[in-house]
Motif scaffolding. Structure first.
Motif, PDB file in Angstrom:
ATOM      1  N   LEU A 193      62.179 -65.162   0.062  1.00  0.00           N
ATOM      2  CA  LEU A 193      63.593 -64.819   0.187  1.00  0.00           C
ATOM      3  C   LEU A 193      64.004 -64.365   1.576  1.00  0.00           C
ATOM      4  N   ILE A 194      63.030 -64.118   2.437  1.00  0.00           N
ATOM      5  CA  ILE A 194      63.364 -63.513   3.724  1.00  0.00           C
ATOM      6  C   ILE A 194      64.175 -64.474   4.596  1.00  0.00           C
ATOM      7  N   LEU A 195      64.060 -65.775   4.318  1.00  0.00           N
ATOM      8  CA  LEU A 195      64.846 -66.730   5.074  1.00  0.00           C
ATOM      9  C   LEU A 195      66.203 -66.983   4.437  1.00  0.00           C
ATOM     10  N   GLU A 196      66.516 -66.239   3.396  1.00  0.00           N
ATOM     11  CA  GLU A 196      67.788 -66.370   2.689  1.00  0.00           C
ATOM     12  C   GLU A 196      68.065 -67.798   2.247  1.00  0.00           C
ATOM     13  N   PRO A 197      67.137 -68.380   1.486  1.00  0.00           N
ATOM     14  CA  PRO A 197      67.351 -69.743   1.003  1.00  0.00           C
ATOM     15  C   PRO A 197      68.390 -69.755  -0.120  1.00  0.00           C
ATOM     16  N   ARG A 198      68.963 -70.904  -0.371  1.00  0.00           N
ATOM     17  CA  ARG A 198      69.886 -71.009  -1.484  1.00  0.00           C
ATOM     18  C   ARG A 198      69.171 -71.508  -2.732  1.00  0.00           C
ATOM     19  N   ILE A 199      67.996 -72.132  -2.500  1.00  0.00           N
ATOM     20  CA  ILE A 199      67.238 -72.668  -3.628  1.00  0.00           C
ATOM     21  C   ILE A 199      65.864 -72.020  -3.660  1.00  0.00           C
ATOM     22  N   LEU A 200      65.471 -71.571  -4.843  1.00  0.00           N
ATOM     23  CA  LEU A 200      64.143 -70.982  -4.986  1.00  0.00           C
ATOM     24  C   LEU A 200      63.327 -71.811  -5.962  1.00  0.00           C
ATOM     25  N   LEU A 201      62.182 -72.277  -5.503  1.00  0.00           N
ATOM     26  CA  LEU A 201      61.282 -73.050  -6.358  1.00  0.00           C
ATOM     27  C   LEU A 201      60.159 -72.146  -6.831  1.00  0.00           C
ATOM     28  N   LEU A 202      59.795 -72.259  -8.085  1.00  0.00           N
ATOM     29  CA  LEU A 202      58.765 -71.376  -8.627  1.00  0.00           C
ATOM     30  C   LEU A 202      57.694 -72.202  -9.333  1.00  0.00           C
ATOM     31  N   ASP A 203      56.479 -72.111  -8.849  1.00  0.00           N
ATOM     32  CA  ASP A 203      55.387 -72.879  -9.444  1.00  0.00           C
ATOM     33  C   ASP A 203      54.523 -71.945 -10.280  1.00  0.00           C
TER      34      ASP A 203
END
Lengths: 264, 293, 305
Positions: free
Chosen positions: A154-164
Motif C-alpha cells: 500500500l505504500i505506493l498508494e495503488p488503486r488495485i490490490l491483488l491478493l494471492d
C-alpha cells in the motif's frame, strides 16, 4: 480503477511439454469491487493474478487497468497502479532487510521522497508501530510479516490490490485479524481487489463476485450468496463446495480418485 | 470395556534454550481407545510435538517426561531406540504432512512398502511384494502393479500420501498418528485421502490421532477433539458438541472462523487471556463424558 | 530500549534488543547475534585465533625482529640452531629465521588479500548475471567459466611465470585467474535459487530495475556462501603460493616467502632440519587456521535461519 481481462492466455514450455497455465480468461472487475478467484492448485488462478500484476511478460491477450491497455513492459507509473500481497509471509520479505529497508525501497524506486514519514504512516495503517520498524523478518510472527507485506503493497498508494492466498499460511486467529484489516483498508481506501484462495469461506467473506477456475479456464462466475446457497451449476464448483464442508462420512467419491493424473 | 490403546498422563516435552527451558508440551493427559481423536491447535500449541513424543521421535535436546505413557501394556518411556524402532510400524505408525520428505527418493515406492512388511513381519520377498500390492489396492490405487514400480518423484501429492498410508499400515499397527496428513493437498484430494483413512481405520479397528490446525476438518472426521494452547490441553469434547465448547480459547477460535453463508462485517478477533498460559493442574474431563481422560 | 529492571542499558542488551530503534542498531545487533552463533564453535574460534595471530604477526613484524636480520647475510652465523639471539636459528645465509618468518607472514597475508580482492568481484560479476538472466547470457558466461576451470592452477601459474617472469605480483594474478570459477558457479547457483522468490517478484512489481534487484536483493544473499568458500579456499591458495615460491616463481630472493624458504632449506634438511621445517609448519598452521575458520563460519551460517 477497474480491471479488464480479455482472452488472457499464458503458455509455458515448448513442444510436447507445452501447456496452458491459463487459457482465454476473460473477466472484468469494476472499480471498488472485490472479486474472488477460486480453484484447485494448478487451476491457473495465481497465473491470472500475476498476469494482472505484470509479472508475466509473455502473456497473451489484453490486460486493461482503468481502461488503459498494459504492454509487455510496464512503465514506473503503471507499476504504481497495482500491487500484490503474496501467500508466504516469510518468502515475500527479504530475509536480510529490516522492515524499514523493505518499506523504503519502493519509495526510493519511485522517488517519492519523505521516506521517514511515509514508512511510519504505512506501519501505523496496518496496526504496527515504531518498535517493529527495524526488525528483521525472522524476528516477526507470521501475522506481523503479512501486515508488513500489506504495508509494502500500500505504500505506493495503488488503486488495485491483488491478493494471492493472503491468509493460507496463517493461524485461524491471525487470519481473522488480517481479513478484518483487509476489509477496513478496502473500505477506507476504496481499493479494487482481486483475491485468490482455495478457501471458499475466506473468499466469500471478502468478495462479492467469485469466478471458479479449473485447468486454466474460468468455468463459472457466481456470487458469495449463490455459493452459500449451493446454487451452482458447474461440477468443479460443486466439488469445491463439497470439499469445503469438511469430511463427508458417507464415503465421498472414492472412484474419482484415479482421475487424479499421475505426474511425470 | 477393553483397555485403552494409549494412555498418556502428564506428558511434557522440554527444550533447553538460551533463555532457560522452554516447555513445548506440558500437563498433557488423555487416553485413546479404538476411536478417532483429533488434536487441534495453532502453531506453537505443541500438537505436533505431542505426536512425536508418543512415537519416540522427540530427540535430544528435547527432554520427554511423563507419569504414564503406555501403548497397550508397553511402557514407552522405558523403551530403547532399538525397541522403539520395532514398535514403529508394527504397533504404532505415523503419517506426516509431506510424503516427499518421508519417502526414499532412490527406491521405487512398491519396494519401500514391501520393505516395511519384511522388516516387521519377517516375510519373504514374494510375500512382501504381494502384501504391498494388496495394500496399494486397499488405498484405492487402480493399477497397483504400475504404481509399484514408480519412484516418489513421479507420484503426485494425493497418491503419494496414499502410498505413505499403505506403507505405514501394512504391518498392521493398532495406532495411527496422522500429523497434518492433508494440509499439503488440494481440497478435493483431501476428502478422498480422508475417506481412505476412514475406511482403513474402521475396517482394522484401529485407534487414530489426527493432528491438525483445521478445526472444521477435525470436528467432521473425529469422534473426540482435544484443543491445545501453549503446550497444554485446554479442552476435550465430543466432536459433535464443539459448539458447546467451554474454554474461551476454543469459543474464540470458532467465532473467528469465516463461514460460508454467514457474512459478517468484521470477524470477532481472538482476545488472548494471559491466564490461559497458567498450568492447568486438574486434568480435564471430556464434556459429555464418553471415556474421559 | 532497556529490558526489564536493572539500571543502565549495557552494550549487550542494546545489541540484543528485540525492538531496535534505528538501522544501525538493527544491523549491529544482527552482526552481534551472528558472532554469538559463531563463537559457540570451538574449532572455529581456534581458526579465528590463528588468523588473527597471522595478522598481528604480519603487522607487528618490525617489533618482533629487526628487519635487517631477515635480509642481511651473516655468513659466520650460518645454520645455527636455536639460541637466545636467534630463537628459530639461522638459515644457510645466516639470516634470522624467526625474523624471516615474521616478514614472510606479511607476504602470505598480501597474497591472501590480493587474491580475495580479485577473485570475489570477478566471480560475482560473472555468476550473478548468469544466474539472473539465464538463457544465452548464462550459456556464454558459463562456457567462459568452464574454460578457466579447465586449467590446473599450478600449471597456469608456471605458464604465467614463463611468460611474464617470476615475481609475487604475477604469482597473485596467476592464482586469481584460476581461482575465480568456483565463485562464479556459487554465485550463479545462489542466484538461481533465489530468482523466483516472492520478495524478488515483489521488487519487480514495484518497478525495481534489474541492477537494483541484483545489487540490493541478491548480492547480500550470495555473500555469506562466497565468503565461507573463500575462507576454505585460503588454505589452498596459501599452499599454491607456497608451491610457486618453492619452485622459485613467487616472491624472489631475498624476499622471505615461506615457500621459498622451504625450498632453499631442502638442501640442509637432514642436518639442519629447522631451516625448512619451521616455515613448513607455519604454512601448515596458517592453512589449518583458515580451514577451521571457514568450517566454523559455515556451521554458524547453516545453524542460523
Amino acid at each position: 480503477m477497474s480491471i479488464e481481462l480479455e482472452r488472457v492466455t499464458v503458455t509455458y514450455g515448448k513442444g510436447a511439454k507445452r501447456f496452458d497455465a491459463a487459457r482465454n480468461v476473460t473477466l472484468s472487475v469494476a472499480e471498488g469491487e472485490a472479486f474472488g478467484l477460486v480453484g484447485e492448485s494448478g487451476s491457473g488462478k495465481s497465473t491470472v493474478l500475476r498476469a494482472v500484476a505484470g509479472l508475466i511478460p509473455h502473456a497473451q491477450g489484453r490486460v486493461m487497468l482503468a481502461g488503459t491497455e498494459m504492454g509487455r513492459k510496464r512503465s514506473t507509473a503503471q507499476r504504481k497502479m497495482v500491487q500484490m500481497v503474496f501467500q508466504d509471509p516469510y518468502g515475500s520479505l527479504h530475509p536480510n532487510q529490516t522492515v524499514d529497508q523493505t518499506l523504503s525501497m519502493p519509495i526510493a524506486i519511485h522517488k517519492l521522497g519523505d521516506a521517514d514519514r511515509r514508512v511510519s504512516a504505512a506501519l501505523e495503517e496496518v496496526g504496527m508501530g515504531p518498535t517493529h520498524r527495524f526488525r528483521y523478518p525472522h524476528q516477526l510472527s507470521g501475522g506481523q510479516r503479512q501486515r508488513i507485506a500489506i504495508a509494502r503493497a500500500l505504500i505506493l498508494e495503488p488503486r488495485i490490490l491483488l491478493l494471492d492466498e493472503p491468509t493460507s499460511a496463517l493461524d485461524v486467529s491471525v487470519q481473522a485479524e488480517i481479513l478484518n484489516l483487509l476489509s477496513r483498508l478496502r473500505r477506507e481506501l476504496g481499493l479494487t481487489m482481486l483475491m485468490v484462495s482455495h478457501d471458499l469461506a475466506v473468499i466469500a467473506h471478502l468478495c462479492d463476485r467469485i469466478a471458479v477456475m479449473n485447468r486454466g479456464e474460468i468455468v463459472e462466475t457466481t456470487t458469495a450468496d449463490a455459493l452459500a446457497a449451493g446454487d451452482v451449476q458447474n461440477p468443479s464448483t460443486q466439488q469445491l463446495l463439497r470439499s469445503n464442508k469438511g469430511f463427508d462420512p458417507s464415503g465421498g467419491d472414492l472412484d474419482l480418485l484415479d482421475a487424479v493424473p499421475i505426474r511425470g | 470395556m477393553d483397555a485403552p490403546l494409549l494412555r498418556v498422563r502428564n506428558l511434557s516435552v522440554t527444550y533447553p534454550s538460551d533463555d532457560g527451558d522452554f516447555k513445548a508440551v506440558r500437563n498433557v493427559s488423555f487416553s485413546l481407545r479404538r476411536e478417532r481423536l483429533g488434536i487441534v491447535g495453532e502453531s506453537g500449541s505443541g500438537k505436533s510435538t505431542t505426536g512425536r513424543a508418543i512415537m519416540g521421535l522427540a530427540r535430544p535436546p528435547a527432554r520427554v517426561a511423563a507419569d504414564e505413557l503406555l501403548l497397550g501394556d508397553i511402557d514407552l518411556r522405558s523403551q530403547t531406540e532399538r525397541q522403539l524402532r520395532r514398535l514403529r510400524g508394527k504397533r504404532m505408525a505415523m503419517v506426516l504432512q509431506d510424503p516427499k520428505y518421508s519417502l526414499d527418493p532412490v527406491m521405487s515406492v512398491g519396494q519401500q512398502i514391501a520393505e516395511t512388511h519384511r522388516t516387521h513381519l519377517n516375510s519373504s520377498r514374494a510375500e512382501a511384494k504381494l502384501a504391498a500390492l494388496e495394500m496399494l489396492n486397499a488405498v484405492h490405487i487402480r493399477d497397483p502393479e504400475r504404481v509399484y514400480a514408480m519412484y516418489p518423484h513421479q507420484v503426485s501429492g494425493g497418491m503419494g500420501q496414499r502410498i505413505m498410508i499403505a506403507m505405514m499400515l501394512i504391518a498392521g499397527p493398532e495406532l495411527l498418528i496422522a500429523d497434518e496428513p492433508t494440509s499439503a493437498l488440494d481440497v478435493t484430494v483431501q476428502s478422498q485421502v480422508l475417506s481412505i483413512m476412514d475406511e482403513l481405520v474402521r475396517e482394522r479397528g484401529m485407534g487414530l490421532i489426527l493432528i491438525s490446525h483445521n478445526l472444521h476438518l477435525v470436528s467432521s472426521f473425529c469422534d473426540r477433539v482435544l484443543v491445545m494452547y501453549a503446550g497444554q490441553i485446554v479442552e476435550i469434547c465430543d466432536a459433535g458438541r464443539l459448539a458447546d465448547a467451554q474454554h474461551p480459547y476454543t469459543r474464540g477460535l470458532l467465532a473467528a472462523l469465516p463461514e460460508l453463508g454467514r457474512r459478517r462485517e468484521e470477524l470477532p478477533q481472538l482476545q488472548r487471556d494471559p491466564a490461559w498460559m497458567d498450568d492447568i493442574v486438574t486434568p480435564l474431563e471430556t464434556t459429555s463424558g464418553k471415556g474421559g481422560a | 530500549m532497556t529490558t526489564a529492571g536493572t539500571g543502565a542499558p549495557t552494550w549487550r542488551s542494546w545489541l540484543l534488543d528485540p525492538a531496535p530503534a534505528s538501522r544501525r542498531q538493527a544491523r549491529l545487533g544482527g552482526w552481534f547475534r551472528a558472532w554469538l552463533a559463531f563463537q559457540r564453535n570451538t574449532l572455529g574460534m581456534v581458526g579465528l585465533a590463528i588468523v588473527i595471530l597471522l595478522v598481528l604477526i604480519a603487522a607487528a613484524a618490525p617489533l618482533i625482529a629487526d628487519p635487517s636480520t631477515a635480509l642481511t647475510q651473516v655468513l659466520e652465523d650460518r645454520l645455527q640452531p636455536s639460541s637466545w639471539a636467534h630463537p628459530f636459528g639461522t638459515d644457510e645465509l645466516g639470516r634470522d629465521i624467526m625474523a624471516r618468518m615474521a616478514f614472510g607472514a606479511r607476504i602470505t597475508l598480501t597474497i591472501v588479500i590480493l587474491v580475495s580482492l580479485i577473485v570475489v568481484p570477478i566471480g560475482l560479476a560473472i555468476g550473478l548475471p548468469a544466474g539472473y538472466f539465464g538463457g544465452w547470457i548464462d550459456a556464454v558466461l558459463m562456457r567462459l567459466t568452464d574454460i578457466f576451470l579447465a586449467f590446473p592452477r599450478l600449471i597456469l601459474a608456471l605458464a604465467f611465470a614463463a611468460a611474464l617472469g617470476p615475481g609475487i605480483e604475477n604469482a597473485v594474478i596467476a592464482i586469481a585467474l584460476t581461482a575465480w570459477p568456483p565463485y562464479a558457479r556459487l554465485a550463479r547457483a545462489e542466484t538461481m535459487t533465489r530468482r523466483r522468490s516472492e520478495f524478488i517478484q515483489a521488487a519487480e512489481l514495484q518497478g525495481a530495475s534489474h541492477l537494483r534487484i541484483i545489487a540490493t536483493q541478491i548480492v547480500p544473499l550470495c555473500l555469506p556462501s562466497v565468503i565461507i568458500r573463500l575462507t576454505l579456499d585460503m588454505a589452498g591458495i596459501i599452499l599454491t603460493a607456497a608451491g610457486l615460491g618453492f619452485l622459485g616463481l613467487g616472491a624472489q630472493p631475498p624476499s622471505p616467502e615461506w615457500g621459498a624458504m622451504v625450498s632453499t632449506g631442502r638442501a640442509v634438511l637432514l642436518d639442519q632440519w629447522w631451516v625448512a621445517t619451521l616455515p613448513g609448519i607455519a604454512i601448515f598452521i596458517t592453512s589449518l587456521g583458515f580451514n577451521l575458520l571457514g568450517d566454523g563460519l559455515r556451521d554458524a551460517a547453516s545453524g542460523r535461519g
